[in-house]
Design an enzyme around this catalytic site. Structure first.
Site, PDB file in Angstrom:
ATOM      1  CD  GLU A 193      -3.277  -1.151   1.954  1.00 57.28           C
ATOM      2  OE1 GLU A 193      -3.407  -0.346   2.892  1.00 57.28           O
ATOM      3  OE2 GLU A 193      -4.145  -1.995   1.642  1.00 57.28           O
ATOM      4  CD  GLU A 315      -3.620  -6.128   2.531  1.00 51.83           C
ATOM      5  OE1 GLU A 315      -4.692  -5.525   3.272  1.00 51.83           O
ATOM      6  OE2 GLU A 315      -2.681  -5.775   2.770  1.00 51.83           O
TER       7      GLU A 315
HETATM    8  O1  AHR Z   1      -5.461  -6.175   6.571  1.00 52.63           O
HETATM    9  C1  AHR Z   1      -5.369  -5.252   7.266  1.00 52.63           C
HETATM   10  C2  AHR Z   1      -4.714  -3.896   6.724  1.00 52.63           C
HETATM   11  O2  AHR Z   1      -5.386  -3.526   5.435  1.00 52.63           O
HETATM   12  C3  AHR Z   1      -3.423  -4.189   6.028  1.00 52.63           C
HETATM   13  O3  AHR Z   1      -2.485  -4.124   7.201  1.00 52.63           O
HETATM   14  C4  AHR Z   1      -3.364  -3.112   4.934  1.00 52.63           C
HETATM   15  O4  AHR Z   1      -2.515  -3.281   3.933  1.00 52.63           O
HETATM   16  C5  AHR Z   1      -4.749  -2.990   4.492  1.00 52.63           C
HETATM   17  O5  AHR Z   1      -4.981  -1.495   4.533  1.00 52.63           O
END
Ligand code: AHR
Length: 511
Positions: A193, A315
């Site tokens: 990110e 994610e």
């Molecule tokens: O999964 C939780 C968080 O969500 C992670 O650390 C981040 O990469 C995303 O914003």
């Protein structure tokens, strides 16, 4: 005397009103699509709440049954699932992680503050050795996410060398710390990110930074490592365009992050005890990923027409308001039948986009967000999401089959979607597996399933469904929601007929 015809009409109208809505599905078994990689069933384990400590790791001296510090119950559950790949150590945690603090004698490792997640202490007990050995123990590939946020390219280069090199001072140090042989490191993340907790960069700057850090990620001759770039969030097409255009030659995959929220980031909505509108809104939010994948893929095709670069959804999952009474920074939430449908719908989308989507990592593995496992002291339970991953195990390393669906619509308030979603694959032994989801929480659907090219005479299936939209497992009732055998499908000359219950996920195995 009353006329007969209106009475007959009335009867047939009533009969018609009672018949379940119908869907027609065709699965073309003689045609084949792209490979469905097992890595789309991947996981993500971050130093966040009880994701690692208490979740995977309890330490060798714990009373909780363990193998070298890893929970035995968790090891068994993950092995059963055939977990293909795990991303670690974050997430935002990775953007501040100093790998050197997590190697060497555990008692001497510094205790830091987990500034991103709850402000609690991070003992560094679980570090590189503990993660790499854990991945090996459960038979999963390792995906280590590097720190581009606040570490130097040198630190990143040395971490990769420490893990993968057969010789040199860093390999000697690794040997002194208990591991002689280099580990396999198939995937390495060039930050996380970068548009947010990884440094709040603009796409143009992130592309340059990615080029720079990628230059120094080197592995010994003959060893392959896939460099995964920090990709966009949701519909940030500018990010994908700039990264692919300006840095695409310097990475092998790019990771999209997409979370399913019923509400807003400020007020996401509860994990259970929700109404039907929240059900529909949440599933509609998940299905939005189809559009995002389509558009990100089109941009990738523009700059990578030979399809070299993977799109990883590294994610994904549901994100609700935290469980009342827990540390808000621990992202603990319940997991219900709604999450089972979210998982299955996402899997269908990954399969639909399998030409480019080669990896996906659910957030997260244990105790965090849409977890597949919950632990509490010496207890562990399997969530509905775990059961969906188990139902779809046969999809790992299969071949996608073309699917055509004519489905009735499901609508609630402003939210509308096809009630039925379907996905089909052929495994390496030639067996066909078909996943079906009915998103309508009120109506069963009669399915006519045509499978031209298949010679199956038998069908088995497992289904997950319940009467409540928020049915869930708790430590008091850990098996309240588990898959059941499905015996309601009839096969006749390549055609199947069945009734798909309301709010259900069903996987059929044809024989
Ligand atoms: O999964 C939780 C968080 O969500 C992670 O650390 C981040 O990469 C995303 O914003």
């Amino acid at each position: 005397m009353r006329p007969l015809i209106p009475l007959l009409l009335l009867c047939s109208l009533i009969a018609g009103a009672q018949a379940p809505p119908a869907a027609q599905i065709t699965v073309r078994a003689a045609e084949s699509g792209p490979r469905v990689q097992r890595q789309i069933f991947g996981h993500f384990a971050e130093h966040l709440g009880y994701g690692i400590y208490g979740g995977l790791w309890v330490g060798e001296n714990s009373k909780i049954p363990n193998t070298k510090g890893y929970r035995n119950d968790v090891i068994a559950a993950l092995r059963q699932l055939k977990v293909p790949v795990i991303r670690w150590p974050g997430g935002c945690f990775a953007d501040e992680y100093n790998w050197r603090e997590g190697v060497g004698p555990r008692a001497k490792r510094p205790v830091k503050i987990n500034t991103h997640w709850g402000g609690v202490t991070e003992p560094n007990t679980f570090g590189t050795h503990e993660f790499m050995d854990f991945a090996e123990l459960i038979g999963a590939e390792a995906y280590v996410s590097g720190n581009v946020g606040n570490a130097s390219p040198r630190e990143m280069a040395e971490w990769v060398e420490y893990i993968t090199s057969p010789a040199g001072s860093l390999a000697d140090e690794r040997t002194a710390n208990g591991r002689k042989e280099a580990w396999k490191l198939p995937y390495f993340g060039l930050g996380n990110e970068l548009w947010g907790c990884g440094g709040n960069m603009r796409a143009e700057y992130a592309a340059d930074v990615t080029r720079r850090y990628s230059t120094f990620v080197k592995v010994p001759a003959g060893v392959k490592i896939m460099k995964m770039a920090s990709g966009p969030s949701d519909s940030d097409y500018h990010w994908t365009e700039v990264m692919m255009r300006d840095a695409g030659r310097h990475f092998d995959g790019i990771g999209l992050h997409y979370y399913t929220l019923p509400g807003t980031w400020a007020s996401k909505g509860p994990a259970y005890g929700f109404d039907e509108e929240a059900w529909a809104k949440t599933l509609a939010a998940t299905l939005k990923l189809d559009e995002y994948l389509t558009k990100h893929r089109a941009l990738m095709d523009k700059y990578d027409p030979n399809n070299r670069v993977w799109l990883g959804v590294d994610e994904w999952g549901s994100w609700y308001d935290p469980e009342p009474g827990t540390n808000r920074g621990f992202l603990q939430q319940q997991n219900t039948l709604r999450d089972a449908l979210i998982a299955a719908l996402n899997i269908h989308l990954f399969v639909k986009h399998a030409e480019r989507v080669k990896m996906a990592n659910i957030a997260q593995m244990v105790n965090v967000l849409q977890a597949i496992l919950f632990t509490k002291d010496d207890k562990m339970l399997l969530t509905p999401t775990y059961h969906v991953f188990d139902l779809y195990k046969s999809f790992q390393d299969s071949t996608r089959l073309p699917v055509e669906i004519k489905s009735p619509w499901y609508s609630k308030e402003a939210w509308t979607m096809p009630a039925v979603s379907a996905s089909a694959v052929k495994d390496s032994a030639g067996k066909i597996h078909i996943g079906l989801v009915n998103s309508d929480p009120n109506r069963a659907i009669a399915i006519a399933l045509n499978v031209p090219g298949a010679s199956a005479t038998k069908v088995n299936g497992r289904i997950i469904t319940a009467s409540a939209m928020d049915a869930r497992n708790t430590f008091e009732q850990p098996n309240a929601l588990v898959p059941a055998p499905f015996t309601g499908a009839q096969v006749n000359a390549g055609n199947l007929k069945l009734t798909l219950p309301a709010k259900s996920v069903l996987v059929l195995d044809l024989d």
